[in-house]
Design a protein around this motif. Sequence first.
Motif, PDB file in Angstrom:
ATOM      1  N   ARG A  69       0.912  -1.126   0.117  1.00 52.56           N
ATOM      2  CA  ARG A  69       0.024   0.083  -0.119  1.00 52.56           C
ATOM      3  C   ARG A  69       1.139   1.217  -0.086  1.00 52.56           C
ATOM      4  N   PHE A  70       1.134   2.015  -1.351  1.00 47.82           N
ATOM      5  CA  PHE A  70       1.733   3.115  -1.071  1.00 47.82           C
ATOM      6  C   PHE A  70       0.927   4.115  -0.878  1.00 47.82           C
ATOM      7  N   THR A  71       1.704   5.339   0.011  1.00 47.74           N
ATOM      8  CA  THR A  71       1.154   6.150   0.599  1.00 47.74           C
ATOM      9  C   THR A  71       0.305   7.276  -0.391  1.00 47.74           C
ATOM     10  N   PHE A  72       0.863   7.302  -1.608  1.00 48.00           N
ATOM     11  CA  PHE A  72       0.209   8.089  -2.644  1.00 48.00           C
ATOM     12  C   PHE A  72      -0.839   7.456  -3.567  1.00 48.00           C
ATOM     13  N   ALA A  73      -1.062   6.228  -3.372  1.00 54.21           N
ATOM     14  CA  ALA A  73      -2.064   5.314  -4.164  1.00 54.21           C
ATOM     15  C   ALA A  73      -3.489   5.484  -3.499  1.00 54.21           C
ATOM     16  N   ASP A  74      -4.309   5.517  -4.474  1.00 55.76           N
ATOM     17  CA  ASP A  74      -5.897   5.731  -4.152  1.00 55.76           C
ATOM     18  C   ASP A  74      -6.369   4.365  -4.046  1.00 55.76           C
ATOM     19  N   SER A  75      -5.869   3.797  -2.709  1.00 59.23           N
ATOM     20  CA  SER A  75      -6.560   2.223  -2.511  1.00 59.23           C
ATOM     21  C   SER A  75      -6.743   2.347  -1.111  1.00 59.23           C
TER      22      SER A  75
END
Length: 417
Positions: free
Chosen positions: A223-229
């Motif tokens: 889970r990347f901090t900038f990904a919209d998930s």
Amino acid sequence: MSVLTSMTRMWLTRSVHPFAFFPEYDETLPYDDCDGLGLYVHIPFCRSICGFCPYCKTVYSGEECARYTEALIREIHLVGAGHEGKKQVTSLYFGGGTPVLAGEKLRDIVAALREHFEITGGVGIELHPEDVTVPTLRMLKEMGFTKISIGIQSFQKKYQALLGRGAVDAAALSKALSAVPFETVSMDFIFALPGQTSEDLRRDIDTAFQNGANHIAIYPFIRFTFADSAVPEMKKQEKRALLDAVTRYCRERGYERTSIWTFSSSPGAGYSSMTRDNFLGFGCSATTLLKGQFKINTFSVREYCGRVGQGKLPTSLTLRFTRRQRMIYYLFWTAYSTRVREEDFERFFGVPLRKMYGFELKAAKLLGFVTERDGVWEMTLKGAFYYHYYENFYTLAYIDRMWGILRKEAFPKKIEL
């Protein structure tokens, strides 16, 4: 996380100095003395944006894609024109994004690369499942592509819905792949999704190999901090149990483990765009790794086109390696294959591996992370999991931070990691 990665970096590089990236670029890239050189081309356009995907991408526009591919071809000539003759390279890979959205321009891009490079190995491209059709596959094969990687993520509706993906018709894939065969047909999957079991993954693996794949990649969800998930991450012990179960299952079925995450059902089948001693990257966000430096292009399509239009390389940041830093980068990505050969390390750096990292190798062996035979250090199941576990920290402490900044700033003043 940053404490763990910082302490590891300081110990292995024998220095307190961080990896420092500066906004500088060379007029020409010094790759003449780089053996085992690979090529990578990034096409950032997608029909729609998947929230979980961290890579540099943008919604497709025919006009913008046309401008971008013209700039991409110009970048290739800028890099290649600084060197006499053709440089021999091991491979060529196209990633994205969804590269086939460039259509017939792919032919022009490959032609530009062949003007400056002699490609001795495979030519690969990433595909969205809906692009796996007979006409598209025939076009790619006619252009010289020999390997394809299909981003399945999961064949199961519950995980497709979780990831915001549409259904995948395995029978249609099989029919198209049978009509137009490739040297390597790889299918990508994501593991460590909420509620996912080893049975779920075995079902996906079987479906892949029964419907045209001869290679699979099973990547952990990060889970990347900038990904919209909003997908939550799985706990450590659950991840380990899944990875071990997948590995054992593939070995029982006779599949060869070709890296931490990949398995093949036939000899020679493989798909990896980054595990090279050196490589040149073209396109926005593409990275270049040479003997003494690491470069990353701007993530902005507009700024990329503008910089190349001025006759300049689109490099956003450059890291000048110390010798130890280069060794750690080499070992980290070579270990991705699950094994490190002492003779390869010594050939690359001119010094024995045990002289530089003998203590660390002995410790890893005592802890049960690796075995050694005839100068080849190979990961155990335990070692493979902890490589994955550390890579998660590395990804968030280094890649997540750098990509997060580059998504906002086309040419940052400096980044220290």
